[in-house]
Design a protein around this motif. Structure first.
Motif, short mmCIF file in Angstrom:
data_model
loop_
_atom_site.label_atom_id
_atom_site.label_comp_id
_atom_site.label_asym_id
_atom_site.label_seq_id
_atom_site.Cartn_x
_atom_site.Cartn_y
_atom_site.Cartn_z
N PHE A 72 17.12 -1.75 16.55
CA PHE A 72 15.67 -1.69 16.35
C PHE A 72 15.27 -1.96 14.90
O PHE A 72 14.11 -1.76 14.54
CB PHE A 72 15.14 -0.33 16.80
N TYR A 73 16.22 -2.41 14.10
CA TYR A 73 15.92 -2.73 12.70
C TYR A 73 14.83 -3.81 12.57
O TYR A 73 13.95 -3.70 11.72
CB TYR A 73 17.20 -3.18 11.99
N PRO A 74 14.84 -4.86 13.43
CA PRO A 74 13.77 -5.86 13.34
C PRO A 74 12.37 -5.30 13.56
O PRO A 74 11.38 -5.89 13.13
CB PRO A 74 14.14 -6.86 14.45
N LEU A 75 12.28 -4.15 14.26
CA LEU A 75 10.98 -3.52 14.48
C LEU A 75 10.31 -3.18 13.15
O LEU A 75 9.08 -3.25 13.02
CB LEU A 75 11.16 -2.25 15.32
N LEU A 76 11.11 -2.83 12.16
CA LEU A 76 10.58 -2.50 10.83
C LEU A 76 9.97 -3.72 10.17
O LEU A 76 8.99 -3.61 9.43
CB LEU A 76 11.71 -1.93 9.96
N LEU A 77 10.55 -4.88 10.42
CA LEU A 77 9.99 -6.12 9.87
C LEU A 77 8.65 -6.45 10.52
O LEU A 77 7.74 -6.96 9.87
CB LEU A 77 10.97 -7.28 10.08
N VAL A 78 8.52 -6.12 11.82
CA VAL A 78 7.25 -6.33 12.51
C VAL A 78 6.17 -5.44 11.91
O VAL A 78 5.04 -5.88 11.66
CB VAL A 78 7.41 -6.04 14.02
N VAL A 79 6.53 -4.18 11.66
CA VAL A 79 5.58 -3.24 11.04
C VAL A 79 5.16 -3.76 9.67
O VAL A 79 3.98 -3.69 9.30
CB VAL A 79 6.21 -1.84 10.91
N TRP A 80 6.12 -4.30 8.93
CA TRP A 80 5.80 -4.83 7.61
C TRP A 80 4.86 -6.03 7.70
O TRP A 80 3.90 -6.13 6.92
CB TRP A 80 7.09 -5.23 6.88
N LEU A 81 5.11 -6.93 8.64
CA LEU A 81 4.24 -8.10 8.82
C LEU A 81 2.82 -7.67 9.14
O LEU A 81 1.85 -8.23 8.61
CB LEU A 81 4.78 -8.99 9.94
N LEU A 82 2.68 -6.68 10.01
CA LEU A 82 1.36 -6.19 10.38
C LEU A 82 0.66 -5.54 9.19
O LEU A 82 -0.54 -5.71 8.97
CB LEU A 82 1.47 -5.20 11.54
N ALA A 83 1.44 -4.79 8.40
CA ALA A 83 0.86 -4.08 7.26
C ALA A 83 0.41 -5.04 6.17
O ALA A 83 -0.71 -4.95 5.65
CB ALA A 83 1.87 -3.08 6.70
N ILE A 84 1.26 -5.99 5.82
CA ILE A 84 0.95 -6.91 4.72
C ILE A 84 -0.22 -7.82 5.08
O ILE A 84 -0.91 -8.34 4.21
CB ILE A 84 2.20 -7.75 4.34
N SER A 85 -0.46 -7.99 6.38
CA SER A 85 -1.56 -8.86 6.80
C SER A 85 -2.92 -8.21 6.61
O SER A 85 -3.94 -8.91 6.56
CB SER A 85 -1.39 -9.24 8.28
N VAL A 86 -2.96 -6.87 6.48
CA VAL A 86 -4.27 -6.19 6.38
C VAL A 86 -4.53 -5.54 5.03
O VAL A 86 -5.70 -5.41 4.63
CB VAL A 86 -4.43 -5.12 7.49
N ILE A 87 -3.49 -5.11 4.32
CA ILE A 87 -3.74 -4.30 3.12
C ILE A 87 -4.35 -5.09 1.97
O ILE A 87 -4.92 -4.50 1.04
CB ILE A 87 -2.46 -3.59 2.63
N SER A 88 -4.27 -6.41 2.03
CA SER A 88 -4.85 -7.21 0.95
C SER A 88 -6.37 -7.36 1.08
O SER A 88 -7.05 -7.77 0.15
CB SER A 88 -4.22 -8.60 0.91
#
Length: 419
Positions: free
Chosen positions: A325-341
Protein backbone atom coordinates in the motif's frame (compact mmCIF):
# COMPACT_ATOMS: atom_id res chain seq x y z
CA UNK A 1 1.25 -13.07 -28.58
CA UNK A 2 -2.40 -13.60 -27.68
CA UNK A 3 -1.37 -15.36 -24.46
CA UNK A 4 -0.23 -12.01 -23.10
CA UNK A 5 -3.53 -10.37 -24.04
CA UNK A 6 -5.48 -13.17 -22.35
CA UNK A 7 -3.47 -12.95 -19.12
CA UNK A 8 -5.04 -11.33 -16.08
CA UNK A 9 -1.88 -9.37 -15.32
CA UNK A 10 -2.12 -7.56 -18.67
CA UNK A 11 -5.65 -6.37 -17.99
CA UNK A 12 -4.75 -5.58 -14.39
CA UNK A 13 -1.86 -3.43 -15.63
CA UNK A 14 -4.19 -1.59 -18.03
CA UNK A 15 -6.66 -1.06 -15.20
CA UNK A 16 -3.87 0.33 -13.02
CA UNK A 17 -2.73 2.68 -15.79
CA UNK A 18 -6.30 3.90 -16.24
CA UNK A 19 -6.63 4.51 -12.51
CA UNK A 20 -3.37 6.48 -12.44
CA UNK A 21 -4.46 8.60 -15.42
CA UNK A 22 -7.80 9.25 -13.73
CA UNK A 23 -6.22 10.27 -10.41
CA UNK A 24 -3.63 12.55 -12.01
CA UNK A 25 -6.30 14.15 -14.24
CA UNK A 26 -8.56 14.67 -11.23
CA UNK A 27 -5.74 16.13 -9.15
CA UNK A 28 -4.17 18.50 -11.66
CA UNK A 29 -6.40 19.14 -14.68
CA UNK A 30 -9.75 18.95 -12.91
CA UNK A 31 -8.80 21.39 -10.19
CA UNK A 32 -7.27 23.94 -12.57
CA UNK A 33 -10.44 24.02 -14.63
CA UNK A 34 -12.64 24.42 -11.54
CA UNK A 35 -10.70 27.17 -9.76
CA UNK A 36 -12.69 30.42 -9.60
CA UNK A 37 -11.76 33.65 -7.91
CA UNK A 38 -14.87 34.53 -5.91
CA UNK A 39 -15.84 35.49 -2.38
CA UNK A 40 -12.29 36.54 -1.51
CA UNK A 41 -12.48 38.11 1.99
CA UNK A 42 -11.48 41.79 1.96
CA UNK A 43 -12.01 44.16 4.89
CA UNK A 44 -14.01 47.28 4.06
CA UNK A 45 -12.92 49.98 6.51
CA UNK A 46 -14.59 53.40 6.76
CA UNK A 47 -12.43 55.55 9.02
CA UNK A 48 -14.29 58.71 8.01
CA UNK A 49 -17.98 58.00 8.76
CA UNK A 50 -18.96 61.16 6.89
CA UNK A 51 -22.00 61.52 4.64
CA UNK A 52 -20.13 60.99 1.37
CA UNK A 53 -17.99 58.14 2.67
CA UNK A 54 -21.06 56.37 4.07
CA UNK A 55 -22.76 56.60 0.66
CA UNK A 56 -19.68 55.17 -1.06
CA UNK A 57 -19.42 52.38 1.51
CA UNK A 58 -23.09 51.51 0.97
CA UNK A 59 -22.68 51.43 -2.82
CA UNK A 60 -19.60 49.21 -2.58
CA UNK A 61 -21.41 46.73 -0.34
CA UNK A 62 -24.36 46.53 -2.74
CA UNK A 63 -22.14 46.19 -5.80
CA UNK A 64 -20.16 43.24 -4.38
CA UNK A 65 -23.02 41.44 -2.68
CA UNK A 66 -23.66 38.51 -5.05
CA UNK A 67 -22.62 34.91 -4.50
CA UNK A 68 -20.43 35.01 -7.61
CA UNK A 69 -18.81 38.31 -6.66
CA UNK A 70 -15.03 38.13 -6.68
CA UNK A 71 -14.81 40.11 -3.45
CA UNK A 72 -16.57 39.47 -0.17
CA UNK A 73 -16.56 42.47 2.16
CA UNK A 74 -15.89 41.57 5.79
CA UNK A 75 -15.65 43.64 8.94
CA UNK A 76 -12.17 44.62 10.13
CA UNK A 77 -10.81 42.76 13.14
CA UNK A 78 -7.99 43.36 15.56
CA UNK A 79 -4.88 41.62 14.17
CA UNK A 80 -7.01 40.59 11.18
CA UNK A 81 -4.02 40.70 8.84
CA UNK A 82 -1.67 38.70 11.06
CA UNK A 83 -4.38 36.18 11.90
CA UNK A 84 -5.17 35.86 8.18
CA UNK A 85 -8.84 36.76 8.38
CA UNK A 86 -8.74 38.56 5.03
CA UNK A 87 -6.49 38.98 2.01
CA UNK A 88 -6.64 42.76 1.86
CA UNK A 89 -8.35 45.91 3.07
CA UNK A 90 -10.10 48.78 1.30
CA UNK A 91 -9.73 51.76 3.64
CA UNK A 92 -11.62 55.05 3.28
CA UNK A 93 -9.34 57.36 5.24
CA UNK A 94 -10.42 59.86 7.86
CA UNK A 95 -11.33 63.26 6.38
CA UNK A 96 -12.52 61.70 3.10
CA UNK A 97 -15.92 63.46 3.08
CA UNK A 98 -14.40 66.75 4.21
CA UNK A 99 -11.84 66.75 1.39
CA UNK A 100 -14.49 66.05 -1.26
CA UNK A 101 -16.73 68.72 0.21
CA UNK A 102 -13.88 71.26 0.11
CA UNK A 103 -13.22 70.31 -3.51
CA UNK A 104 -16.87 71.01 -4.39
CA UNK A 105 -16.82 74.30 -2.50
CA UNK A 106 -13.60 75.32 -4.25
CA UNK A 107 -15.10 74.38 -7.61
CA UNK A 108 -18.21 76.47 -6.97
CA UNK A 109 -16.06 79.35 -5.76
CA UNK A 110 -13.97 79.25 -8.96
CA UNK A 111 -17.11 79.32 -11.09
CA UNK A 112 -18.49 82.31 -9.15
CA UNK A 113 -15.11 84.05 -9.15
CA UNK A 114 -14.58 83.74 -12.90
CA UNK A 115 -18.13 84.82 -13.76
CA UNK A 116 -18.09 87.82 -11.44
CA UNK A 117 -14.58 88.78 -12.56
CA UNK A 118 -15.83 88.85 -16.16
CA UNK A 119 -18.66 91.18 -15.15
CA UNK A 120 -16.20 93.32 -13.19
CA UNK A 121 -13.98 93.75 -16.24
CA UNK A 122 -17.03 94.83 -18.22
CA UNK A 123 -17.91 97.21 -15.37
CA UNK A 124 -21.24 95.40 -15.05
CA UNK A 125 -20.67 94.01 -11.56
CA UNK A 126 -23.29 95.25 -9.06
CA UNK A 127 -21.97 96.64 -5.75
CA UNK A 128 -23.95 94.01 -3.91
CA UNK A 129 -21.92 91.25 -5.64
CA UNK A 130 -18.46 92.63 -4.77
CA UNK A 131 -18.43 90.99 -1.34
CA UNK A 132 -19.49 87.72 -2.98
CA UNK A 133 -16.51 87.99 -5.36
CA UNK A 134 -14.11 88.61 -2.50
CA UNK A 135 -15.53 85.64 -0.61
CA UNK A 136 -15.22 83.40 -3.68
CA UNK A 137 -11.59 84.41 -4.26
CA UNK A 138 -10.85 83.77 -0.60
CA UNK A 139 -12.26 80.23 -0.88
CA UNK A 140 -10.26 79.48 -4.06
CA UNK A 141 -7.03 80.41 -2.28
CA UNK A 142 -7.56 77.81 0.46
CA UNK A 143 -5.46 74.66 0.00
CA UNK A 144 -7.51 71.71 -1.24
CA UNK A 145 -6.30 68.10 -1.19
CA UNK A 146 -7.48 64.85 -2.75
CA UNK A 147 -9.59 62.52 -0.64
CA UNK A 148 -7.62 59.49 0.51
CA UNK A 149 -8.25 55.79 -0.05
CA UNK A 150 -5.67 53.28 1.13
CA UNK A 151 -5.37 49.76 -0.23
CA UNK A 152 -3.65 47.20 2.00
CA UNK A 153 -2.67 43.81 0.59
CA UNK A 154 -2.01 40.88 2.92
CA UNK A 155 0.63 39.57 0.57
CA UNK A 156 1.91 36.64 2.62
CA UNK A 157 -1.46 34.86 2.66
CA UNK A 158 -1.32 33.88 -1.01
CA UNK A 159 0.88 35.23 -3.80
CA UNK A 160 -1.69 34.75 -6.57
CA UNK A 161 -4.59 36.34 -4.71
CA UNK A 162 -2.46 39.25 -3.50
CA UNK A 163 -1.41 39.95 -7.07
CA UNK A 164 -5.04 39.93 -8.22
CA UNK A 165 -6.16 42.21 -5.39
CA UNK A 166 -3.27 44.61 -5.95
CA UNK A 167 -4.85 45.23 -9.37
CA UNK A 168 -8.56 44.89 -8.56
CA UNK A 169 -8.82 47.06 -5.41
CA UNK A 170 -7.00 50.13 -6.84
CA UNK A 171 -9.16 49.73 -9.95
CA UNK A 172 -12.29 50.03 -7.78
CA UNK A 173 -10.91 53.13 -6.06
CA UNK A 174 -9.84 54.71 -9.36
CA UNK A 175 -13.30 54.06 -10.79
CA UNK A 176 -14.79 56.06 -7.89
CA UNK A 177 -12.29 58.84 -8.54
CA UNK A 178 -13.11 58.86 -12.28
CA UNK A 179 -16.84 59.07 -11.56
CA UNK A 180 -16.43 62.08 -9.28
CA UNK A 181 -13.99 63.66 -11.73
CA UNK A 182 -16.51 63.25 -14.58
CA UNK A 183 -19.17 65.02 -12.50
CA UNK A 184 -16.84 67.92 -11.71
CA UNK A 185 -15.69 68.24 -15.32
CA UNK A 186 -19.30 68.26 -16.48
CA UNK A 187 -20.02 71.22 -14.19
CA UNK A 188 -16.92 73.05 -15.44
CA UNK A 189 -17.82 72.36 -19.06
CA UNK A 190 -21.35 73.69 -18.65
CA UNK A 191 -20.05 76.87 -17.08
CA UNK A 192 -17.11 77.18 -19.52
CA UNK A 193 -14.59 77.57 -16.71
CA UNK A 194 -10.82 77.53 -17.29
CA UNK A 195 -8.59 76.11 -14.55
CA UNK A 196 -4.92 76.30 -13.71
CA UNK A 197 -2.76 73.20 -14.20
CA UNK A 198 -2.71 72.57 -10.45
CA UNK A 199 -6.50 72.87 -10.14
CA UNK A 200 -7.01 70.69 -13.18
CA UNK A 201 -4.84 67.93 -11.63
CA UNK A 202 -7.14 67.92 -8.61
CA UNK A 203 -10.25 67.73 -10.77
CA UNK A 204 -8.69 64.88 -12.78
CA UNK A 205 -7.83 62.95 -9.62
CA UNK A 206 -10.17 63.93 -6.78
CA UNK A 207 -9.31 60.72 -4.91
CA UNK A 208 -5.74 59.71 -4.20
CA UNK A 209 -5.17 55.95 -4.00
CA UNK A 210 -2.19 54.48 -2.18
CA UNK A 211 -1.26 50.81 -1.96
CA UNK A 212 0.50 49.21 0.99
CA UNK A 213 1.69 45.63 1.35
CA UNK A 214 1.65 43.84 4.69
CA UNK A 215 3.46 40.60 5.52
CA UNK A 216 5.50 40.99 2.37
CA UNK A 217 6.74 38.09 0.29
CA UNK A 218 10.49 38.50 0.23
CA UNK A 219 12.39 38.57 -3.05
CA UNK A 220 14.23 35.28 -2.58
CA UNK A 221 11.22 33.10 -1.76
CA UNK A 222 10.52 31.73 -5.25
CA UNK A 223 7.76 34.28 -5.94
CA UNK A 224 5.76 33.20 -2.90
CA UNK A 225 5.78 29.47 -3.73
CA UNK A 226 8.47 28.67 -1.14
CA UNK A 227 6.03 27.26 1.49
CA UNK A 228 4.56 24.75 -0.97
CA UNK A 229 8.02 23.70 -2.19
CA UNK A 230 9.20 23.31 1.40
CA UNK A 231 6.23 21.07 2.17
CA UNK A 232 7.24 18.95 -0.83
CA UNK A 233 10.78 18.84 0.54
CA UNK A 234 9.46 17.81 3.97
CA UNK A 235 7.27 15.06 2.49
CA UNK A 236 10.05 13.49 0.44
CA UNK A 237 12.43 13.91 3.37
CA UNK A 238 10.06 11.64 5.29
CA UNK A 239 9.08 9.30 2.45
CA UNK A 240 12.51 7.74 1.85
CA UNK A 241 13.74 7.36 5.47
CA UNK A 242 10.38 5.88 6.54
CA UNK A 243 10.69 3.08 3.96
CA UNK A 244 14.35 2.38 4.75
CA UNK A 245 13.83 2.38 8.52
CA UNK A 246 10.68 0.27 8.25
CA UNK A 247 12.53 -2.39 6.26
CA UNK A 248 15.44 -2.38 8.70
CA UNK A 249 13.19 -2.73 11.73
CA UNK A 250 11.12 -5.44 10.03
CA UNK A 251 14.25 -7.44 9.20
CA UNK A 252 15.67 -7.13 12.71
CA UNK A 253 12.38 -7.98 14.46
CA UNK A 254 12.36 -11.44 16.05
CA UNK A 255 8.67 -11.78 15.19
CA UNK A 256 6.77 -10.87 12.04
CA UNK A 257 4.71 -8.59 14.26
CA UNK A 258 6.45 -5.47 15.56
CA UNK A 259 6.51 -5.14 19.35
CA UNK A 260 6.58 -1.98 21.50
CA UNK A 261 10.38 -1.94 21.63
CA UNK A 262 10.67 -2.01 17.85
CA UNK A 263 8.00 0.70 17.47
CA UNK A 264 9.84 2.88 19.99
CA UNK A 265 13.01 2.40 17.97
CA UNK A 266 11.10 3.48 14.86
CA UNK A 267 10.01 6.66 16.64
CA UNK A 268 13.46 7.55 17.95
CA UNK A 269 15.33 6.87 14.71
CA UNK A 270 12.62 8.71 12.78
CA UNK A 271 12.87 11.75 15.07
CA UNK A 272 16.66 11.88 14.67
CA UNK A 273 16.31 11.52 10.89
CA UNK A 274 13.69 14.31 10.83
CA UNK A 275 15.86 16.79 12.76
CA UNK A 276 18.86 15.93 10.61
CA UNK A 277 16.83 16.27 7.39
CA UNK A 278 15.44 19.65 8.50
CA UNK A 279 18.93 20.94 9.32
CA UNK A 280 20.40 19.72 6.04
CA UNK A 281 17.38 21.14 4.21
CA UNK A 282 18.00 24.55 5.82
CA UNK A 283 21.64 24.49 4.76
CA UNK A 284 20.68 23.75 1.17
CA UNK A 285 17.77 26.17 0.72
CA UNK A 286 19.27 29.05 2.72
CA UNK A 287 23.03 28.78 2.32
CA UNK A 288 23.26 27.20 -1.13
CA UNK A 289 20.15 28.63 -2.82
CA UNK A 290 19.77 31.86 -0.85
CA UNK A 291 16.15 31.35 0.20
CA UNK A 292 15.21 34.14 2.61
CA UNK A 293 14.50 32.64 6.05
CA UNK A 294 13.98 35.30 8.77
CA UNK A 295 14.22 32.95 11.77
CA UNK A 296 16.42 29.86 11.14
CA UNK A 297 15.70 28.26 14.54
CA UNK A 298 11.92 28.47 14.05
CA UNK A 299 12.30 27.21 10.51
CA UNK A 300 14.36 24.15 11.48
CA UNK A 301 11.97 23.40 14.35
CA UNK A 302 8.84 23.61 12.20
CA UNK A 303 10.45 21.62 9.38
CA UNK A 304 11.51 18.94 11.88
CA UNK A 305 7.94 18.64 13.19
CA UNK A 306 6.48 18.48 9.67
CA UNK A 307 8.97 15.83 8.54
CA UNK A 308 8.46 13.77 11.70
CA UNK A 309 4.65 13.88 11.43
CA UNK A 310 4.86 12.84 7.78
CA UNK A 311 7.29 10.08 8.80
CA UNK A 312 4.80 8.81 11.42
CA UNK A 313 1.94 8.80 8.89
CA UNK A 314 3.96 6.88 6.29
CA UNK A 315 5.42 4.44 8.81
CA UNK A 316 1.95 3.85 10.29
CA UNK A 317 0.66 2.82 6.85
CA UNK A 318 3.66 0.52 6.35
CA UNK A 319 3.31 -1.07 9.82
CA UNK A 320 -0.37 -1.79 9.25
CA UNK A 321 -0.61 -2.56 5.53
CA UNK A 322 2.94 -3.26 4.39
CA UNK A 323 4.79 -2.16 1.26
CA UNK A 324 1.89 -3.15 -1.02
CA UNK A 325 0.00 0.00 0.00
CA UNK A 326 3.04 2.28 -0.27
CA UNK A 327 1.78 3.74 -3.60
CA UNK A 328 -1.33 4.91 -1.72
CA UNK A 329 0.88 7.50 -0.02
CA UNK A 330 1.90 8.87 -3.41
CA UNK A 331 -1.78 9.24 -4.32
CA UNK A 332 -2.39 11.20 -1.12
CA UNK A 333 0.57 13.40 -1.97
CA UNK A 334 -0.70 14.05 -5.51
CA UNK A 335 -4.09 15.06 -4.16
CA UNK A 336 -2.55 17.30 -1.50
CA UNK A 337 -0.07 19.11 -3.76
CA UNK A 338 -2.86 19.81 -6.24
CA UNK A 339 -4.84 21.91 -3.73
CA UNK A 340 -2.47 23.48 -1.19
CA UNK A 341 -1.04 25.97 -3.68
CA UNK A 342 -4.47 27.59 -4.15
CA UNK A 343 -6.37 29.88 -1.80
CA UNK A 344 -9.16 27.73 -0.27
CA UNK A 345 -11.80 30.29 -1.32
CA UNK A 346 -10.99 29.65 -4.98
CA UNK A 347 -11.42 25.88 -4.78
CA UNK A 348 -14.49 24.00 -5.89
CA UNK A 349 -16.39 22.57 -2.86
CA UNK A 350 -15.44 19.05 -3.98
CA UNK A 351 -11.72 19.84 -3.71
CA UNK A 352 -12.00 22.17 -0.72
CA UNK A 353 -14.06 19.86 1.49
CA UNK A 354 -12.99 16.57 -0.02
CA UNK A 355 -9.22 17.13 -0.06
CA UNK A 356 -8.04 20.48 1.30
CA UNK A 357 -9.90 20.21 4.59
CA UNK A 358 -8.16 17.01 5.75
CA UNK A 359 -4.70 16.68 4.15
CA UNK A 360 -1.99 17.26 6.80
CA UNK A 361 0.23 19.02 4.24
CA UNK A 362 -1.88 22.18 4.41
CA UNK A 363 -1.25 22.54 8.15
CA UNK A 364 2.46 22.13 7.55
CA UNK A 365 2.32 24.74 4.78
CA UNK A 366 0.48 27.14 7.11
CA UNK A 367 3.23 27.01 9.75
CA UNK A 368 5.97 27.47 7.15
CA UNK A 369 4.09 30.36 5.51
CA UNK A 370 3.84 32.11 8.86
CA UNK A 371 7.51 31.75 9.71
CA UNK A 372 8.51 33.09 6.27
CA UNK A 373 6.10 36.02 5.92
CA UNK A 374 4.20 36.76 9.14
CA UNK A 375 6.92 38.15 11.37
CA UNK A 376 4.48 39.80 13.80
CA UNK A 377 3.08 36.44 14.80
CA UNK A 378 -0.10 34.68 13.75
CA UNK A 379 -2.57 32.69 15.81
CA UNK A 380 -2.87 30.25 12.91
CA UNK A 381 0.64 28.96 13.66
CA UNK A 382 -0.32 27.40 16.98
CA UNK A 383 -3.62 26.00 15.71
CA UNK A 384 -1.96 24.41 12.66
CA UNK A 385 0.91 23.11 14.77
CA UNK A 386 -1.55 21.61 17.24
CA UNK A 387 -3.37 19.78 14.44
CA UNK A 388 -0.07 18.41 13.13
CA UNK A 389 0.92 17.18 16.59
CA UNK A 390 -2.47 15.50 17.08
CA UNK A 391 -2.14 13.76 13.70
CA UNK A 392 1.36 12.60 14.65
CA UNK A 393 0.19 11.38 18.07
CA UNK A 394 -2.67 9.37 16.55
CA UNK A 395 -0.29 7.86 13.99
CA UNK A 396 2.12 6.86 16.78
CA UNK A 397 -0.69 5.22 18.79
CA UNK A 398 -1.78 3.29 15.70
CA UNK A 399 1.82 2.18 15.16
CA UNK A 400 1.96 0.72 18.69
CA UNK A 401 -1.42 -0.96 18.28
CA UNK A 402 -0.51 -2.53 14.92
CA UNK A 403 1.73 -5.23 16.37
CA UNK A 404 -0.68 -6.21 19.18
CA UNK A 405 -3.77 -6.30 16.95
CA UNK A 406 -2.00 -8.22 14.18
CA UNK A 407 -0.69 -10.72 16.74
CA UNK A 408 -4.21 -11.16 18.09
CA UNK A 409 -5.92 -11.41 14.69
CA UNK A 410 -3.44 -13.74 13.01
CA UNK A 411 -2.06 -15.79 15.94
CA UNK A 412 -4.19 -15.75 19.10
CA UNK A 413 -7.65 -15.70 17.54
CA UNK A 414 -7.08 -18.58 15.03
CA UNK A 415 -5.75 -20.82 17.86
CA UNK A 416 -8.85 -20.08 19.94
CA UNK A 417 -11.09 -21.15 17.07
CA UNK A 418 -9.15 -24.45 16.65
CA UNK A 419 -9.58 -25.26 20.32
Amino acid sequence: MFDVIRSKRYWLALLLVGAIIGIVSFAFIGIRNSVKVKQIPVALVNEDKGTLSNKIESKLRKKFNGKDSKIKWVSPQKDGFNDQKYYGAFIIRSGFSKELQQQNESLKAQIISQKLTTLQKKEELPDSAKSQLLQAKFVTQKPVHPAQIKISINQGMNAQISQLLSQALPKIANALSSRISAQQQSVLSKNKINLSAKSWDLVSTPISVSTHESNKIEKNTVNGTAPMLLVALAWFSALIPSLILWREHTKRSASKFLNATTITSQLITGLVASILSATVGFLFVNVCFNLTIPNPINFIGLMSISIFVFYLIITCVLDWLGFTFYPLLLVVWLLAISVISYAPETLDPLYRKGIYSWVPMRFSMQTLTNTLYFHNGSSTTMSSLLVLLIIGFVAAILMYSSGYLKHYLFTVRPHRKIK
